[in-house]
Design a protein around this motif. Structure first.
Motif, short mmCIF file in Angstrom:
data_model
loop_
_atom_site.label_atom_id
_atom_site.label_comp_id
_atom_site.label_asym_id
_atom_site.label_seq_id
_atom_site.Cartn_x
_atom_site.Cartn_y
_atom_site.Cartn_z
N MET A 254 11.89 0.64 -13.26
CA MET A 254 10.35 -0.65 -13.17
C MET A 254 9.66 -1.16 -14.20
SD MET A 254 7.72 2.52 -11.05
CE MET A 254 8.73 2.77 -9.31
N SER A 255 9.18 -2.21 -13.36
CA SER A 255 8.42 -2.79 -14.15
C SER A 255 7.34 -2.29 -14.95
CB SER A 255 8.27 -4.10 -13.52
OG SER A 255 7.49 -4.37 -12.80
N ARG A 256 6.73 -2.95 -16.19
CA ARG A 256 5.20 -2.05 -16.08
C ARG A 256 4.75 -2.40 -15.39
NH1 ARG A 256 3.16 -0.83 -21.08
NH2 ARG A 256 0.99 -1.63 -21.12
N LEU A 257 4.52 -4.09 -14.78
CA LEU A 257 3.72 -4.05 -13.13
C LEU A 257 3.28 -2.94 -12.37
CD1 LEU A 257 1.54 -6.00 -12.95
CD2 LEU A 257 2.97 -7.59 -11.61
N THR A 258 4.76 -2.56 -12.02
CA THR A 258 4.85 -1.83 -10.72
C THR A 258 4.14 -0.30 -11.49
OG1 THR A 258 7.02 -2.85 -10.06
CG2 THR A 258 6.26 -0.83 -9.49
N THR A 259 4.68 0.13 -12.53
CA THR A 259 4.02 1.32 -12.93
C THR A 259 2.78 1.05 -13.17
OG1 THR A 259 5.82 1.62 -14.19
CG2 THR A 259 3.82 2.76 -15.02
N ARG A 260 1.94 0.65 -13.53
CA ARG A 260 0.22 -0.26 -13.53
C ARG A 260 0.22 0.01 -11.95
NH1 ARG A 260 -3.38 -3.82 -12.69
NH2 ARG A 260 -4.92 -3.53 -14.03
N ALA A 261 0.62 -0.57 -11.24
CA ALA A 261 0.44 -0.60 -9.63
C ALA A 261 -0.02 0.53 -8.95
CB ALA A 261 0.88 -1.24 -8.85
N TRP A 262 1.31 1.86 -9.64
CA TRP A 262 1.51 3.13 -8.95
C TRP A 262 -0.26 3.88 -9.43
CZ3 TRP A 262 2.01 7.27 -11.77
CH2 TRP A 262 2.16 8.88 -10.50
N LEU A 263 -0.29 3.63 -10.80
CA LEU A 263 -1.31 4.28 -11.36
C LEU A 263 -2.19 3.49 -11.16
CD1 LEU A 263 0.41 3.93 -14.69
CD2 LEU A 263 0.25 6.82 -14.03
N ILE A 264 -2.66 2.73 -10.01
CA ILE A 264 -3.99 2.86 -10.27
C ILE A 264 -3.77 2.76 -7.98
CG2 ILE A 264 -5.46 0.43 -9.08
CD1 ILE A 264 -4.56 -0.56 -11.50
N SER A 265 -2.90 3.18 -8.10
CA SER A 265 -2.76 3.59 -7.06
C SER A 265 -3.20 5.19 -6.40
CB SER A 265 -2.29 3.35 -5.88
OG SER A 265 -0.70 4.45 -6.30
N ARG B 150 1.53 17.67 -4.53
CA ARG B 150 3.35 17.58 -4.07
C ARG B 150 3.70 15.65 -4.35
NH1 ARG B 150 2.54 21.65 -0.01
NH2 ARG B 150 3.16 23.72 -1.03
N GLU B 151 2.65 15.33 -3.49
CA GLU B 151 3.58 14.24 -3.05
C GLU B 151 2.91 13.18 -4.51
OE1 GLU B 151 2.42 9.55 -0.77
OE2 GLU B 151 1.10 11.48 -0.76
N LEU B 152 1.91 13.04 -5.43
CA LEU B 152 2.17 12.63 -6.52
C LEU B 152 2.98 13.10 -6.99
CD1 LEU B 152 -1.59 12.96 -6.94
CD2 LEU B 152 -1.06 11.15 -6.30
N VAL B 153 3.43 14.33 -7.44
CA VAL B 153 4.55 14.67 -8.51
C VAL B 153 4.98 14.08 -8.18
CG1 VAL B 153 5.79 16.62 -9.36
CG2 VAL B 153 3.41 17.27 -9.11
N SER B 154 5.32 14.32 -6.99
CA SER B 154 7.13 13.64 -6.52
C SER B 154 7.30 11.63 -7.08
CB SER B 154 7.64 14.22 -5.74
OG SER B 154 8.91 13.42 -4.43
N ARG B 155 6.14 10.99 -6.99
CA ARG B 155 6.57 10.26 -6.89
C ARG B 155 6.35 9.57 -8.33
NH1 ARG B 155 2.55 7.09 -3.49
NH2 ARG B 155 3.19 4.72 -4.34
N PHE B 156 5.77 9.89 -9.55
CA PHE B 156 5.00 10.48 -10.53
C PHE B 156 6.71 10.52 -11.72
CE2 PHE B 156 5.25 11.60 -14.91
CZ PHE B 156 4.13 10.48 -15.49
N CYS B 157 7.54 11.31 -11.06
CA CYS B 157 8.50 12.08 -11.39
C CYS B 157 10.02 11.10 -11.20
CB CYS B 157 9.21 13.28 -10.93
SG CYS B 157 8.42 14.78 -11.70
N ASP B 158 10.10 10.06 -10.35
CA ASP B 158 11.19 9.22 -9.45
C ASP B 158 10.66 7.65 -10.09
OD1 ASP B 158 11.76 11.23 -7.71
OD2 ASP B 158 10.82 10.56 -5.86
N ILE B 159 9.81 7.88 -10.87
CA ILE B 159 9.46 6.58 -11.47
C ILE B 159 10.81 6.11 -12.85
CG2 ILE B 159 8.15 4.64 -13.27
CD1 ILE B 159 5.77 6.15 -12.01
N SER B 160 11.86 5.08 -12.30
CA SER B 160 12.86 5.16 -13.86
C SER B 160 12.34 3.70 -14.12
CB SER B 160 13.68 5.47 -13.12
OG SER B 160 15.43 4.78 -13.59
#
Length: 753
Positions: free
Chosen positions: A1-12, A48-58
């Motif tokens: 996952m690109s840095r931009l994608t990570t940032r977008a997920w974090l802000i969401s 549960r959703e947040l933990v799952s989505r965060f741990c799925d970042i690759s």
């Protein structure tokens, strides 16, 4: 996952708490933006959703970039008890960043997650492996042990913290360890340590000390802590009120609540629940008055709309014997918010004085599929069954108790023994008692002994007492002495009374002395009864004087009766018994003028004689009869049947006893008054209905059961004896003192009543 994608997920992510990121931390722009946008996590599913989505970042973000997200998510897992998600996140952190050693800040959040979620084994292991600890680390694990009731580990860790060179317990650690104190000695040691460290000024420590002392000592120490507190918050007041409530010091609880309200501290649900709960322990008049006041405060503040407060009020009103109609009004206001506790409370409110209404409410509860009666509900409705005329209701509840699996409960079995006995079916009481052979307690034995006493089974009571396999208590001897009183076993009663303290170590109380006065007085040994009263080590109560007065009436001792009546009216000025008994004594002695003066004095004192009422049940309907019976819809048929029965009994020797009637009434009118006493009307009504329905009422069918609110008179007693022989039916009359079983022209009391 690109840095931009990570940032977008974090802000969401809008639900992480802002407090999880130390304000001094220099963050990348993405985390700075996140810190501004975060909100409190609302539901477990969000976590549960947040933990799952965060741990799925690759691949996973660098630890320097994501350690604050780990901190926030650990805190969220702790707040919502999401242990599985917390463990998963921990494994993800370790596997994704093998060389990373979390700092003390992140480690404390991980430790807090395990402790709050109850995984104290992993919490302890993590604590032991921490290369660096601070006060928060120690306090977190101490609090975890305290919250899970593991006092030994809590104290041990607290001692280790005291021995550590770099940390000292803070107010939160002290609060936690105080919550685990099980005795006053340990609590005082912790208190002394708090004084040495100057932490006694803390509201947290002060509140914990109040709670601890109230629990393990008495409220004196708790009150001293409360008085010395430099700063009190609402929890301080609530804790002290709760302490008084727990020790049944209702007066102090109410006074402190009033002071709290007067000082403008304000009160919340916890304070209101404590003060309402304490009112259940006070006397009836004060309790009802205070309940009304607290109820008004609850209405003004809107707190009464909370189900716990409304239910607590309902319980208090019902336990104090408050007006059932007021209880029912409060119950109706809870529509849509009721629980099984509120249902049980309203049933309890009606159980004693209005048992039919209690049973109607129970049927409504039983039809509501949302609720199932519990142990307390069955206990309350069985109390109502004990106030009904027949055993039909007790039998139906008994069946329901068996079907719902409560048949092995000792307390409910005891209630069944009592209910059946009060309904006049002592055989059913004995059956329940026999079936609980291996689970009887002292109440079981006492209930059966009391049942025998109530039905005049003196010898049966003593035979049962000889089999008693648990140590007797005070109530046991009240039952035995009552049994002696009802059958005239004077010597046996004296022997039992003397053996109480000499053999069984039970000191006689007022109830026991009252029974002995009754035993001696009924037997005509009035001088001995008077001597016993003078030897009582406490002040004789109204029951003792009323027992002596009744014996004086029976044996026509006017002088002693005057003394007893005078003492009785002083102790219980609203009780009509003293006036009525003295009037009867004068009437028996032919002193009609004095009898009239007594009744005039009674009227001047505005004391009302309780009217004689009788009840009987026919066709699942309870019928009430008052003396005269003029308001009954079937009065003409009742009068006709009663007049024919009187004529039949006269042929067998019945003569109306008019000795207690007013002297200025013609003898014929005196007899007419006696004929229409409520229990005679009830008997005639049963015969009328029996003739109307031949299947249920031929002369020899079934037992006629009558309940009367006051003592059966001499004339009615003689009437029922003769009627049982003429009708060839058993007549059971339950009056305010006991049961009378009339069979074949005789009574079970052998005229000793």
């Amino acid at each position: 996952m690109s840095r931009l994608t990570t940032r977008a997920w974090l802000i969401s992510i809008r639900t992480l708490t802002t407090t999880c990121i130390p304000p001094s931390t220099t963050l990348p722009q993405e985390l700075s933006n996140l810190r501004v946008r975060v909100r409190v996590i609302a539901t477990r599913s969000d976590v549960r959703e947040l933990v799952s989505r965060f741990c799925d970042i690759s691949p996973p973000p660098p630890i320097s970039y994501s350690e604050h997200i780990y901190t926030a998510l650990f805190q969220a897992c702790a707040g919502h008890g999401c242990l599985q998600e917390g463990r998963y996140l921990h494994r993800h952190m370790v596997s994704s960043h093998l060389d990373y050693r979390p700092d003390v800040f992140l480690s404390n959040h991980l430790l807090n997650m395990y402790a709050k979620c109850g995984d104290l084994e992993n919490a302890g292991k993590l604590f032991d492996e921490m290369p660096q600890r601070n006060t928060v680390s120690w306090t977190t694990l101490i609090s975890g042990y305290a919250q899970r009731g593991r006092g030994e580990e809590c104290f041990s860790l607290f001692s280790d913290m005291m021995a550590a060179a770099d940390c000292r317990p803070n107010e939160f650690a002290f609060s936690s360890v105080l919550a685990c104190c099980e005795d006053a000695h340990g609590g005082k040691q912790i208190h002394s340590l708090a004084l040495k460290l100057a932490l006694d000024f803390s509201a947290y420590v002060g509140n914990a000390l109040i709670t601890m002392y109230s629990k393990v000592a008495d409220c004196g120490e708790a009150w001293r802590v409360f008085e010395r507190m430099g700063f009190r918050n609402r929890v301080s007041w609530n804790s002290m009120i709760a302490g008084f409530h727990g020790r049944k010091l209702w007066g102090k609880a109410v006074a402190l609540f009033n002071e709290m309200h007067r000082d403008g501290v304000g009160f919340d649900r916890a304070a209101l629940l404590s003060v309402i709960g304490s009112l259940s322990d006070c006397n009836v008049d004060s309790g009802i008055s205070h309940c009304n006041q607290v109820h008004c405060l609850g209405i003004k503040t809107g707190i009464v709309s909370e189900i716990e407060v409304a239910t607590s009020l309902l319980k208090a009103y019902s336990s104090l014997g408050g007006d059932p109609s007021e209880c029912f009004r409060l119950f109706t206001e809870m529509d849509g918010r009721r629980d099984i506790i509120s249902w049980t409370s309203i049933i309890t409110a009606f159980a004693e004085d209005k048992p039919e209404e209690a049973f109607f409410l129970f049927r409504q509860l039983h039809r509501d599929e949302a609720f199932s009666p519990d142990w307390f509900t069955f206990s309350s409705i069985l109390k109502a069954c004990a106030g009904l005329v027949t055993d039909n209701y007790a039998s139906s509840i008994h069946s329901l108790v068996i079907r719902t699996g409560f048949d092995s409960d000792t307390v409910l079995a005891n209630s069944l023994i009592h209910a059946y006995a009060r309904c006049g079916v002592i055989a059913s009481s004995k059956q329940v008692f026999d079936e609980m052979k291996y689970c009887r307690d002292v109440v079981s034995w006492n209930s059966m002994l009391k049942a025998y006493a109530l039905h005049g089974g003196g010898q049966e009571a003593f035979d049962l007492f000889s089999e008693m396999d648990v140590p007797p208590d005070s109530a046991t001897f009240v039952s035995l002495l009552s049994a002696c009183s009802h059958v005239g076993m004077v010597e046996k009663g004296t022997q039992i009374f003397n053996s109480m303290s000499e053999i069984h170590g039970v000191s006689p109380q007022l109830d026991h002395y009252a029974c002995m006065v009754d035993i001696l007085g009924r037997a005509g040994r009035l001088s001995e009864a008077t001597e016993l009263i003078t030897s009582i080590p406490m002040e004789p109560d109204s029951v003792i004087w009323s027992s002596l007065l009744g014996s004086c009436r029976k044996h026509n001792n006017t002088e002693l009766a005057k003394l007893a009546a005078d003492r009785l009216t002083k102790l219980d000025p609203e009780n009509s018994l003293g006036y009525v008994q003295m009037s009867n004594i004068f009437s028996l002695d032919g002193s009609y003028k004095e009898a009239g003066l007594i009744r005039k004095e009674m009227k001047g004192s505005r004391v009302l004689k309780e009217p004689g009422l009788s009840w009987m049940e026919i066709g699942n309907q309870v019928h009430e009869f008052a003396s005269g019976g003029r308001r009954h819809p079937d009065r003409e048929a009742i009068y006709g049947k009663l007049n024919s029965l009187v004529a039949e009994l006269r042929a067998k020797g019945y003569v109306a006893d008019t000795s207690l009637s007013f002297h200025d009434i013609e003898e014929e009118h005196k007899e007419q008054q006696l004929y229409y006493h409520s229990e005679k009307l009830a008997l005639a009504f049963a015969l009328v209905k029996g003739e109307e329905n031949s299947c249920a009422g031929s002369r020899k069918s079934g037992v006629i059961r009558i309940m009367k609110n006051i003592r059966i008179c001499v004339d009615c007693h003689s009437f029922m004896k003769l009627a049982s022989g003429v009708l060839e039916r058993e007549i059971v009359v339950r009056d305010s003192n006991r049961f009378h079983h009339f069979r074949d022209g005789e009574c079970s009391c052998s005229d000793y009543w």
